[in-house]
Scaffold this motif. Structure first.
Motif, PDB file in Angstrom:
ATOM      1  N   ASN A 130     -41.761 -16.049 -11.306  1.00  0.00           N
ATOM      2  CA  ASN A 130     -40.646 -16.564 -10.513  1.00  0.00           C
ATOM      3  C   ASN A 130     -40.134 -17.856 -11.133  1.00  0.00           C
ATOM      4  O   ASN A 130     -40.920 -18.764 -11.445  1.00  0.00           O
ATOM      5  N   LEU A 131     -38.828 -17.943 -11.322  1.00  0.00           N
ATOM      6  CA  LEU A 131     -38.215 -19.115 -11.935  1.00  0.00           C
ATOM      7  C   LEU A 131     -37.407 -19.873 -10.884  1.00  0.00           C
ATOM      8  O   LEU A 131     -36.482 -19.321 -10.290  1.00  0.00           O
ATOM      9  N   PRO A 190     -34.255 -16.396  -9.909  1.00  0.00           N
ATOM     10  CA  PRO A 190     -34.423 -15.184 -10.723  1.00  0.00           C
ATOM     11  C   PRO A 190     -35.892 -14.965 -11.048  1.00  0.00           C
ATOM     12  O   PRO A 190     -36.708 -15.895 -10.945  1.00  0.00           O
ATOM     13  N   TYR A 191     -36.222 -13.765 -11.446  1.00  0.00           N
ATOM     14  CA  TYR A 191     -37.617 -13.465 -11.778  1.00  0.00           C
ATOM     15  C   TYR A 191     -37.684 -12.374 -12.841  1.00  0.00           C
ATOM     16  O   TYR A 191     -36.741 -11.613 -13.060  1.00  0.00           O
ATOM     17  N   PHE A 236     -32.855 -10.875  -9.260  1.00  0.00           N
ATOM     18  CA  PHE A 236     -32.371 -12.127  -8.681  1.00  0.00           C
ATOM     19  C   PHE A 236     -32.850 -12.219  -7.240  1.00  0.00           C
ATOM     20  O   PHE A 236     -32.670 -11.286  -6.454  1.00  0.00           O
ATOM     21  N   GLY A 237     -33.475 -13.364  -6.890  1.00  0.00           N
ATOM     22  CA  GLY A 237     -33.858 -13.566  -5.494  1.00  0.00           C
ATOM     23  C   GLY A 237     -32.642 -13.492  -4.597  1.00  0.00           C
ATOM     24  O   GLY A 237     -32.638 -12.804  -3.574  1.00  0.00           O
ATOM     25  N   ARG A 238     -31.590 -14.188  -5.006  1.00  0.00           N
ATOM     26  CA  ARG A 238     -30.300 -14.123  -4.315  1.00  0.00           C
ATOM     27  C   ARG A 238     -29.189 -14.187  -5.353  1.00  0.00           C
ATOM     28  O   ARG A 238     -29.341 -14.832  -6.396  1.00  0.00           O
ATOM     29  N   SER A 266     -25.338 -14.750   0.549  1.00  0.00           N
ATOM     30  CA  SER A 266     -25.687 -14.141  -0.734  1.00  0.00           C
ATOM     31  C   SER A 266     -26.422 -12.821  -0.547  1.00  0.00           C
ATOM     32  O   SER A 266     -27.001 -12.547   0.505  1.00  0.00           O
ATOM     33  N   ALA A 267     -26.392 -11.982  -1.596  1.00  0.00           N
ATOM     34  CA  ALA A 267     -27.062 -10.673  -1.578  1.00  0.00           C
ATOM     35  C   ALA A 267     -28.489 -10.803  -2.094  1.00  0.00           C
ATOM     36  O   ALA A 267     -28.805 -11.704  -2.880  1.00  0.00           O
TER      37      ALA A 267
END
Length: 397
Positions: free
Chosen positions: A60-61, A149-150, A172-174, A322-323
């Motif tokens: 996870n970034l 992002p991850y 993407f987390g969001r 956000s998605a």
């Protein structure tokens, strides 16, 4: 280096690299006023099903990225598929319920067979982000925004008991913003939501086009003035099915799709007592009561991930609009990736050998089900125009 490699390198660079300033130690007093989390964290998990087991490592970034990115072509998962053995479907002719046959506007090769796309994902004129007023003296960049992002790897023991990597995904987390492309081949989950007025459907099938049968038009007349809606997904453009014959129903997606719409057996929905009427108007042979329900994917030129600005409540935050759950993956065999959409029934996203693009329904900040693309009824039939992605140009840069 080909264009595909360049695009993947750019995407990976976006989520890994970030400008760094000179590092200086903080005093104890300053440290006491700071709170936060690690820039990089690693999650480990395992999953088993039907005697099979997978291990996962997700990096996870802790980044918040805003970007405008363009590429001539993004091609992922280019290999020979056997479409005659449960690996997809591409028949040339479909037989209608009345016994008639028809063909659809596929491209044919020199042998007269349907020219099946050469890769799982083919996105030409690919872009993330947009440009407002691209021909003016003061164009404005509308960036594509990514948070958390991850990168994730899937492991599994082979027949010799040796642990090996069988899958990779970047997600993407969001995310929020425009994703634009000519969608020539899509494998995975591509979901949208069509909403419109029953009067429009009635006029399209029974007045303007005169294609609906009398009993169907009678039912459509009952929903005039009411809001009707339906989810759409990737389809076999000949049968209108969302799942080709011979495909494992646990996977449930079309490979190398070039069509999307309301699947056979699906129908429009509405509120109040009229919901009892619309199930009679089900999709069959790519039509719902004379209204076309199979649509070419390349007519959706720009997809807005998240809630568009004009639909947001005043003061709404990025977290609220956000998605979630978007990712692209590659796997050498079946991989059940964790579903990060936030939906209450989220479990696993089942993927098979090849490339997979996931842009499907997700939960908003209040837990409500949302779709990455919402179309009006005529927009669903006519497609969505592309937003400009470069100064002085609509496509390319």
């Amino acid at each position: 280096m080909n264009s595909t490699s360049k695009v993947l390198l750019c995407l990976i660079s976006l989520v890994i690299f970030k400008p760094l300033s000179a590092l200086e130690p903080l005093e104890d007093r300053e440290l006491s006023e700071v709170s936060g989390q690690a820039f990089i964290s690693v999650d480990s998990s395992s999953y088993s099903e039907d005697g099979e087991a997978w291990d996962f490592r997700r990096i996870n970034l802790g980044l918040d990225i805003q970007t405008l990115l363009t590429a001539d072509e993004l091609v992922v998962g280019e290999f020979e598929r056997n479409f005659g053995d449960g690996d997809g479907t591409a028949p040339m002719v479909v037989e209608g319920s009345d016994g008639s046959t028809r063909t659809v506007d596929y491209i044919y090769d020199e042998n007269g067979d349907v020219a099946v796309p050469s890769a799982d994902l083919i996105l030409e004129n690919f872009a993330l982000g947009a440009v407002k007023d691209p021909y003016s003296a003061n164009p404005e960049v509308v960036p594509f925004r990514i948070r958390a992002p991850y990168i994730e790897l899937a492991y599994k023991d082979n027949d010799q008991g040796i642990r090996e990597i069988i899958g990779f995904r970047m997600g993407f987390g969001r995310a929020q913003g425009y994703l634009s492309a000519d969608l020539l081949s899509v494998t995975g989950n591509f979901e949208a939501f069509v909403v419109g007025n029953g009067t429009d459907a009635y006029n399209s099938a029974c007045v303007d086009g005169d294609s609906g049968a009398w009993e169907q038009c009678l039912l459509l007349s009952a929903v005039q003035g009411s809001v009707i809606y339906s989810p759409i997904e990737l389809l076999d453009g000949y049968t209108g099915n969302a799942l080709p014959d011979g495909t494992d129903e646990d996977v449930g997606y079309i490979k190398r799709a070039t069509w999307a719409g309301v699947p056979t057996g699906g129908n429009f929905s509405t509120g109040a007592w009229l919901r009892e009427v619309l199930p009679w108007l089900t999709a069959k042979d790519c039509e719902i009561s004379g209204v076309r329900s199979c649509l070419k994917t390349n007519i959706y030129q720009s997809i807005y991930l998240g809630l568009p600005e004009e639909q947001r409540p005043e003061g709404a935050t990025f977290e609220e609009t956000s998605a979630r759950g978007m990712f692209v993956s590659l796997q050498s065999e079946n991989v059940p990736w964790e579903d990060l959409s936030g939906l209450s029934n989220a479990g696993r996203v089942y993927t098979e050998r090849g490339a997979f693009f996931n842009s499907s329904a997700y939960a908003d900040a209040n837990g409500n089900r949302r779709y990455p693309l919402t179309l009006d009824l005529y927009g669903g039939l006519a497609g969505t125009p592309r937003v400009a992605t470069c100064v002085g140009k609509v496509k390319g840069c």
